[in-house]
Design an enzyme around this catalytic site. Structure first.
Site, PDB file in Angstrom:
ATOM      1  N   ASN A 144       0.809  -1.229   0.000  1.00 37.43           N
ATOM      2  CA  ASN A 144       0.000   0.000   0.000  1.00 37.43           C
ATOM      3  C   ASN A 144       0.840   1.274   0.000  1.00 37.43           C
ATOM      4  OD1 ASN A 144      -2.040  -1.857   0.181  1.00 37.43           O
ATOM      5  ND2 ASN A 144      -3.024  -0.967   1.963  1.00 37.43           N
ATOM      6  N   ARG A 276      -4.085 -14.315  -0.644  1.00 40.52           N
ATOM      7  CA  ARG A 276      -5.228 -14.553   0.225  1.00 40.52           C
ATOM      8  C   ARG A 276      -6.204 -15.525  -0.435  1.00 40.52           C
ATOM      9  NH1 ARG A 276      -6.468  -8.280   1.597  1.00 40.52           N
ATOM     10  NH2 ARG A 276      -6.010  -8.158  -0.638  1.00 40.52           N
TER      11      ARG A 276
END
Length: 401
Positions: A144, A276
């Site tokens: 990020n 994920r």
């Protein structure tokens, strides 16, 4: 401590679809080269450095806790981004507010040299006994925009003020990035390494692009980066060269044709890898578009880069969805003849069929089968390639196939 399985991760099949077969541009000779003594030594050195820096961070915080008589560190405030704007006028850095915010940012640099994410770095400086970030698994990280964003701001601050603290923190952060780079040129999501999918070479959230863009700025030594020395320029140039080599090697070959990239790639095999539960092994249109944009910004691109850009642009053209639009949360696309071209976020390697996943590791060909929580909480479609394809038209005239 890094486990054997956390770095040498086997590719997994996806539920409810046929196992994905991907042909990556890693030749047999290249694979054999990775097993040479020199290569293994480089990896051992890398892992040792990661372990040492992890211990450095832990020892620093443990010493503070012991002195304060605390058992656990307190947490700073959470925020979605960082709490500050990276785009500031030079005068802002000279203002009381600018100096205050920069002091907070300096205080959250870890002993190893990086920064965390989701941590408010605009309100109050880090206190002794306080964690360096709100998410334990992401301290420090490149995810990020973390670390690359702080370094961009520090370069601007030093140019505006000449405060040596900013240059020193920048130099420490640059060394951190160079140290974190894998021997094959990629970067993990987090460093020091924490294991599992965080150790994959990460294109997700423009991580590789952000670090490469920063290194490119250092090699140029212009504007806010004019203060870097020749040694730093040379180190950044060598690092960027390795990163570009990694980018070319990780660009997926499917059915004998260069395509785009995965959101993450195994650190050793370089093949697309799973992250994920709902981020399956696949081609990813969202993450690849950022890398394509960066490659088109390079001056005097190599023949390999030119080939890579043309191939990626062709893939986008061949897989765009016309006459459809999507609103987050919707189970299906809606007809709209005036809508700009659209792309799914993930595509099956070999068939280019859109893929959609859920928190239970299930993978589907249709979004309507995905839970409402994941339909609302994830960007399954994107229009971002449109701007890059417009840019590609001019680029292709300059660098024809």
């Amino acid at each position: 401590m890094l486990t054997k399985s956390s770095l040498f991760i086997a590719l997994l099949g996806c539920s409810f679809i046929a196992p994905i077969q991907a042909d990556t541009p890693v030749t047999e000779a290249a694979a054999q080269t990775q097993q040479t003594t020199g290569d293994e030594t480089a990896w051992k050195t890398y892992l040792a450095a990661s372990k040492k820096l992890r211990q450095t961070d832990e020892d620093f915080l443990d010493a503070e806790l012991k002195k304060l008589g605390q058992k656990k560190p307190s947490l700073p405030e959470y925020t979605k981004e960082f709490g500050f704007d990276v785009k500031q006028a030079p005068d802002w850095f000279k203002s009381n507010e600018g100096k205050r915010v920069m002091d907070v940012i300096l205080s959250f640099q870890t002993p190893s040299g990086g920064w965390s994410k989701r941590t408010d770095m605009s309100k109050a400086p880090r206190q002794p006994g306080q964690a360096f970030g709100v998410e334990k698994g992401y301290i420090p990280t490149f995810d990020n925009g973390a670390t690359s964003t702080q370094l961009q701001l520090l370069a601007q601050a030093y140019k505006a003020t000449g405060d040596a603290r900013y240059a020193n923190a920048f130099n420490k952060g640059l060394d951190f990035i160079l140290t974190a780079q894998y021997p094959n040129g990629g970067w993990p999501q987090n460093y020091p390494l924490v294991g599992e999918y965080h150790d994959h070479i990460t294109y997700n959230d423009a991580l590789m692009r952000d670090l490469m863009a920063l290194l490119h700025d250092v090699t140029q030594a212009k504007n806010a980066f004019a203060f870097v020395n020749q040694k730093q320029q040379q180190a950044a140039q060598a690092s960027l060269k390795r990163a570009l080599d990694c980018v070319l090697k990780t660009q997926v070959i499917a059915n004998g044709t260069l395509a785009i990239w995965g959101a993450q790639h195994d650190a050793k095999t370089l093949k697309p890898a799973k992250a994920r539960a709902y981020e399956m092994i696949s081609l990813t249109s969202s993450e690849s578009v950022w890398m394509l944009d960066f490659l088109m910004e390079l001056e005097k691109p190599s023949a390999g880069i030119i080939k890579s850009v043309h191939a990626a642009a062709a893939w986008y053209e061949q897989n765009k969805i016309l006459g459809k639009t999507w609103t987050r949360g919707d189970a299906q696309l809606k007809d709209d003849k005036n809508a700009p071209p659209l792309w799914a976020r993930f595509y099956e390697i070999g068939t280019n069929k859109p893929l959609f996943g859920d928190r239970d590791d299930s993978v589907y060909y249709t979004l309507e089968k995905v839970s409402e929580e994941r339909r609302l909480g994830y960007a399954w479609y994107t229009t971002s390639p449109n701007q890059i394809l417009k840019k590609y038209v001019d680029w292709a005239r300059k660098y024809p196939q």
